[in-house]
Design a protein around this motif. Structure first.
Motif, PDB file in Angstrom:
ATOM      1  N   TYR A  15      13.173   2.320   8.922  1.00  0.00           N
ATOM      2  CA  TYR A  15      13.022   3.687   9.037  1.00  0.00           C
ATOM      3  C   TYR A  15      13.803   4.512  10.005  1.00  0.00           C
ATOM      4  O   TYR A  15      14.076   5.581  10.014  1.00  0.00           O
ATOM      5  CB  TYR A  15      11.709   3.887   9.511  1.00  0.00           C
ATOM      6  N   THR A  53      -1.181 -11.989   5.388  1.00  0.00           N
ATOM      7  CA  THR A  53      -1.485 -10.705   5.127  1.00  0.00           C
ATOM      8  C   THR A  53      -0.113  -9.586   5.449  1.00  0.00           C
ATOM      9  O   THR A  53       0.454  -9.817   6.380  1.00  0.00           O
ATOM     10  CB  THR A  53      -2.623 -10.081   5.998  1.00  0.00           C
ATOM     11  N   ALA A  54       0.280  -9.002   4.288  1.00  0.00           N
ATOM     12  CA  ALA A  54       1.471  -8.081   4.524  1.00  0.00           C
ATOM     13  C   ALA A  54       1.325  -6.720   3.727  1.00  0.00           C
ATOM     14  O   ALA A  54       0.653  -6.805   2.735  1.00  0.00           O
ATOM     15  CB  ALA A  54       2.702  -8.796   4.216  1.00  0.00           C
ATOM     16  N   VAL A  55       1.975  -5.772   4.271  1.00  0.00           N
ATOM     17  CA  VAL A  55       1.870  -4.446   3.529  1.00  0.00           C
ATOM     18  C   VAL A  55       3.424  -4.009   3.308  1.00  0.00           C
ATOM     19  O   VAL A  55       4.210  -4.118   4.269  1.00  0.00           O
ATOM     20  CB  VAL A  55       1.043  -3.514   4.338  1.00  0.00           C
ATOM     21  N   VAL A  56       3.755  -3.146   2.600  1.00  0.00           N
ATOM     22  CA  VAL A  56       5.002  -2.571   2.483  1.00  0.00           C
ATOM     23  C   VAL A  56       4.786  -1.143   1.653  1.00  0.00           C
ATOM     24  O   VAL A  56       3.877  -0.994   0.909  1.00  0.00           O
ATOM     25  CB  VAL A  56       5.908  -3.530   1.668  1.00  0.00           C
ATOM     26  N   LYS A  57       5.658  -0.461   2.261  1.00  0.00           N
ATOM     27  CA  LYS A  57       5.725   0.886   1.471  1.00  0.00           C
ATOM     28  C   LYS A  57       6.921   1.105   0.819  1.00  0.00           C
ATOM     29  O   LYS A  57       8.272   0.553   1.123  1.00  0.00           O
ATOM     30  CB  LYS A  57       5.683   2.126   2.610  1.00  0.00           C
ATOM     31  N   GLU A  67       2.330   2.289  -2.018  1.00  0.00           N
ATOM     32  CA  GLU A  67       1.992   1.577  -1.049  1.00  0.00           C
ATOM     33  C   GLU A  67       1.319  -0.028  -1.472  1.00  0.00           C
ATOM     34  O   GLU A  67       0.600   0.097  -2.502  1.00  0.00           O
ATOM     35  CB  GLU A  67       0.605   1.673  -0.206  1.00  0.00           C
ATOM     36  N   ARG A  76      -3.746   5.503   0.032  1.00  0.00           N
ATOM     37  CA  ARG A  76      -4.751   4.729   0.794  1.00  0.00           C
ATOM     38  C   ARG A  76      -4.653   3.439   0.512  1.00  0.00           C
ATOM     39  O   ARG A  76      -5.859   2.655   0.614  1.00  0.00           O
ATOM     40  CB  ARG A  76      -5.995   5.426   1.233  1.00  0.00           C
ATOM     41  N   ALA A 115      -2.621   0.419   0.597  1.00  0.00           N
ATOM     42  CA  ALA A 115      -2.237  -0.611   1.551  1.00  0.00           C
ATOM     43  C   ALA A 115      -3.403  -1.134   2.490  1.00  0.00           C
ATOM     44  O   ALA A 115      -3.631  -2.318   2.737  1.00  0.00           O
ATOM     45  CB  ALA A 115      -0.787  -0.483   2.150  1.00  0.00           C
ATOM     46  N   ILE A 116      -3.889  -0.173   3.217  1.00  0.00           N
ATOM     47  CA  ILE A 116      -4.755  -0.535   4.398  1.00  0.00           C
ATOM     48  C   ILE A 116      -5.869  -1.120   3.547  1.00  0.00           C
ATOM     49  O   ILE A 116      -6.641  -1.920   4.420  1.00  0.00           O
ATOM     50  CB  ILE A 116      -5.027   0.808   5.148  1.00  0.00           C
ATOM     51  N   ARG A 117      -6.306  -0.909   2.298  1.00  0.00           N
ATOM     52  CA  ARG A 117      -7.501  -1.786   1.769  1.00  0.00           C
ATOM     53  C   ARG A 117      -7.354  -3.535   1.936  1.00  0.00           C
ATOM     54  O   ARG A 117      -8.183  -3.888   1.651  1.00  0.00           O
ATOM     55  CB  ARG A 117      -7.831  -1.222   0.618  1.00  0.00           C
ATOM     56  N   ILE A 118      -6.136  -3.632   1.926  1.00  0.00           N
ATOM     57  CA  ILE A 118      -5.808  -4.971   1.884  1.00  0.00           C
ATOM     58  C   ILE A 118      -6.761  -5.713   3.124  1.00  0.00           C
ATOM     59  O   ILE A 118      -7.075  -6.943   2.873  1.00  0.00           O
ATOM     60  CB  ILE A 118      -4.457  -5.454   1.801  1.00  0.00           C
ATOM     61  N   ASP A 119      -6.851  -4.947   4.251  1.00  0.00           N
ATOM     62  CA  ASP A 119      -7.618  -5.656   5.290  1.00  0.00           C
ATOM     63  C   ASP A 119      -9.096  -5.965   4.932  1.00  0.00           C
ATOM     64  O   ASP A 119      -9.485  -6.954   5.546  1.00  0.00           O
ATOM     65  CB  ASP A 119      -7.725  -4.800   6.600  1.00  0.00           C
TER      66      ASP A 119
END
Lengths: 477, 477
Positions: free
Chosen positions: A48, A355-359, A364, A426, A428-432
């Motif tokens: 970024y 757990t991982a997230v990526v944009k 997402e 919204r 990605a954050i749902r993976i939590d």
């Protein structure tokens, strides 16, 4: 008697440990050796920064050296620990060619990882970068900036650390118009977005058939679609033979299948490896993927020697077995726990769920647990998966987006093993939610009955996760 | 022998049950009696319809009568069930003044709830609405629309159900310029946003000291700030004496403390009560808050009589005790489970955690579990809470917002009891993590060690939830 807590490595794990120890036990001497200039910087922010979304390099410094010293930590930059002797409780430190011995009471090895680029011939050419150091990020951003627009003041706050020779050399060049990305993992996908923001013609080369292999098929497909929509040319299932130079030493093309794709710059992001040279020599046990083996408290097999962060393995919450998933939270959490343990309160480093997230542009994605069936079978499970697509909001409420959820469970017990999610609203954050369900050892039936939130702007009555659980549970019944 | 599955009420719980039963047991006769015109409509969407964000009333119909009949369900609208006789397994149905008996094999009471407005004198004046029926929503939207702009075609798809006399009477009036909202719960907060979108001068009156009492102090404060920023005048800790009419029968003012606040319309949203008149007469047991008492499978104390949705209690996941939290997912889930049970596969209706989310302009809030200390003590816990505010993204990444998290735990066991969250960047959906942790009976220590997602666009390294868990866990230690 000198029994300092000695930390090797001045980034997330090392400084979390040093800070926590000093806070809990202010009288303890805490020394952090960092072999380079940079400390406490945000790896994950580099794409970024290159993109220009993060303005200044210094924005990515969590703590300055002065702030670290204000915590009472004895920070020694440009000090490389070159040997550990667990028998005499000493490390050998090298600084400007001079060596000295430093005794320790407790030792934390937090040496991190390094980007792998060796398998790609030509990765050492000018114009080729790995996004794994602040200097590389600074140089690439300077390269992407037209010389007339280059502003050294943008390094304000980080100017004393940066490799000016490197940065200025790239700042003087004409900016590239096209870029190759070798590797379609996190860095590759994020760099595709970054290069596109500078209007480069972007080619992404990925040896496997899919982008983002740990995320499984569905998110990979949605990310691929998104990249294509944004004009990125995907070369999947494609092995790069080499990077080749033009008239000067600078990369000018990517050779694949005897064809040459001309490019003006390249990023190699094909993976990282734990930095374990230091402990190799000390006879400290290595574990999975050659990361340092540790127990529940971050202890290696040698007394008073701990390891944490990207150089160390962690126990996986689903399999109960050691795994190596080098990510930022893991490093911070394990470092903090070890700092507390060293200060006198034994604290487990915790499990990981991967757990991982990526944009990728507006897409997402998140993933957690075990998704790969082969891997699940190796761990003794009988995996079954379902993938659904559902709206992210009530159908009548504007702004919703199709959200794709994959869940994997063990057919015999119904236990949730892992999940992924992809979407633009919204997602990605749902993976939590799934990560929490995994660590709570929930079955898919229990997941289906969770009382999740519903309001039209945020979710349909049945959240996409619940819909996926209903479908998979139907399959298990 | 006739043993139809008879359902009383054609909304979320009733139609979920009817549909599931028919799908699992296609030969079973399934009859749904609905006393009104409307079936299968989205209560939660009404404020957004009034606001104009949801274009057409028909958008909020999940299923049309024709679609319901296509499922093989015998849908009878305008049929009111006026009596239940569990001894003879029959219900008495009234239609256009005529009565008939209908035998049942299984009976589901899914009669919903009704808005309470009686305590407010003047709530029956013209221009005063409760947002608990499609007709009221249609009338209010028509009232807010200038007569010249009123378009009957906007009822396309719902025109056959709507109370045209009511709607046209309001459509002919000049739109209001100011509005009172009596009650600062979900409806009140959402209606403040809706009225503001029509440029009305909005006054919100709330008897308690805080908005949204179930969310606790921190979200209430942030919502109050947001409403004020958008020009809503808050009258907290203020009891409305009465609504008073002007020259005609129409509301013209709100009287509080002997002062009169002039307004042109009003919404009363001070709560709802379960519709239990039907079962009262049948000697079926009522439970908490006078909702119908049920067991784990949705069964009342009379054989073959089930209850679900807003008229029924549910077991709370934290206390293990019955509770009454009428929400959409609960109704859908319980209905679906009962449909499956009636079709031959006994299926528990599940617990609730009281998870709820609400939007007030750009502010998002979520809550779950037990937050109120008095309530927690009544349930045998020793509650302790902490509130933190943290960024929603890495500090250096643009677009983040301050996110406020409150966690409540039991001091003796460390068990998480409840939590709330408020913020403008993906805050509400994060409550699902806490809801999942609650239903997994996690301690705050376990919550602190969850492997939640981290990437700069979505979360700081330590998600605000983890930061809150660290702080509360420190308090417990």
């Amino acid at each position: 008697m000198s029994d300092p807590f000695v930390v090797v490595g001045g980034d997330a794990a090392g400084l979390s440990a040093a800070s926590k120890c000093k806070r809990e036990d202010p009288d303890r001497e805490v020394i952090v050796f960092e072999k380079g200039e940079w400390v406490s910087y945000a790896h994950c922010g580099m794409p970024y920064y290159v993109k220009g979304e993060v303005e200044s390099l210094s924005d990515m410094l969590s703590l300055t050296p002065a702030e670290i010293e204000d915590r009472g930590i004895d920070l020694r930059r440009n000090h490389e620990v070159v040997a550990v002797d667990p028998d005499t409780n000493t490390v050998t430190v090298e600084r400007e060619g001079e060596r000295f011995q430093q005794p320790y009471g407790d030792l934390l090895v937090a040496t991190g990882a390094h980007a792998v680029s060796d398998p790609i011939a030509g990765a050492d050419l000018a114009g080729v970068f790995t996004i794994h150091s602040m200097d590389a990020a600074a140089a690439l951003r300077a390269f992407l900036t037209p010389p007339a627009a280059f502003d050294p003041d943008a390094f304000d706050g980080a100017g004393e650390f940066v490799d000016w020779e490197l940065v200025e050399a790239y700042a003087a060049r004409d900016p590239p118009e096209s870029a190759a990305i070798v590797g379609g993992g996190y860095v590759g996908v994020e760099m595709a977005e970054a290069f596109s923001a500078h209007d480069l013609d972007v080619h992404l080369f990925q040896r496997p058939e899919r982008l983002l292999p740990p995320f499984g098929a569905a998110p990979a497909e949605r990310v691929a679609e998104t990249l294509c929509e944004h004009g990125v040319t995907l070369h999947l299932d494609t092995e790069v033979d080499e990077l080749v130079a033009g008239a000067d030493d600078t990369v000018a093309g990517v050779v694949v299948d005897d064809e040459r794709v001309p490019v003006d710059t390249a990023v190699v992001g094909i993976g990282i490896e734990p930095n374990t040279a230091l402990v190799d020599g000390a006879g400290i046990e290595l574990g999975v993927e050659s990361a340092i083996a540790i127990d529940d408290y971050g202890r290696t097999d040698r007394e008073r020697v701990y390891a944490a962060g990207d150089c160390a393995e962690m126990r996986h919450a689903v399999t109960g077995e050691p795994d190596w998933v080098p990510l930022g939270l893991t490093a911070n959490r394990a470092g903090r726990a070890i700092g507390q343990t060293v200060a006198g309160t034994p604290t487990p480093v915790g499990d990981i769920a991967g757990t991982a997230v990526v944009k990728a542009f507006e897409m997402e994605c998140g993933r957690t647990g075990i998704l790969d069936h082969e891997r699940a079978r190796e761990a003794g499970f009988d995996p079954v998966s379902e993938t659904i697509t559902a709206g992210s909001r009530s159908g009548y409420y504007p702004g919703g987006a199709e959200t794709t959820v994959t869940l994997t469970a063990d057919r015999r017990t119904g236990r949730l093993l892992g999940g992924s999610i992809a979407g633009e609203d919204r997602a990605a954050i749902r993976i939590d939610t799934l990560a929490t369900a995994l660590e709570g050892d929930m079955t898919v039936g229990e997941l289906e009955r969770l009382d999740l939130a519903y309001a039209p702007p945020f979710s349909p009555v049945w959240d996409p996760i619940l819909t996926a659980a209903k479908v998979l549970n139907g399959e298990l019944a």
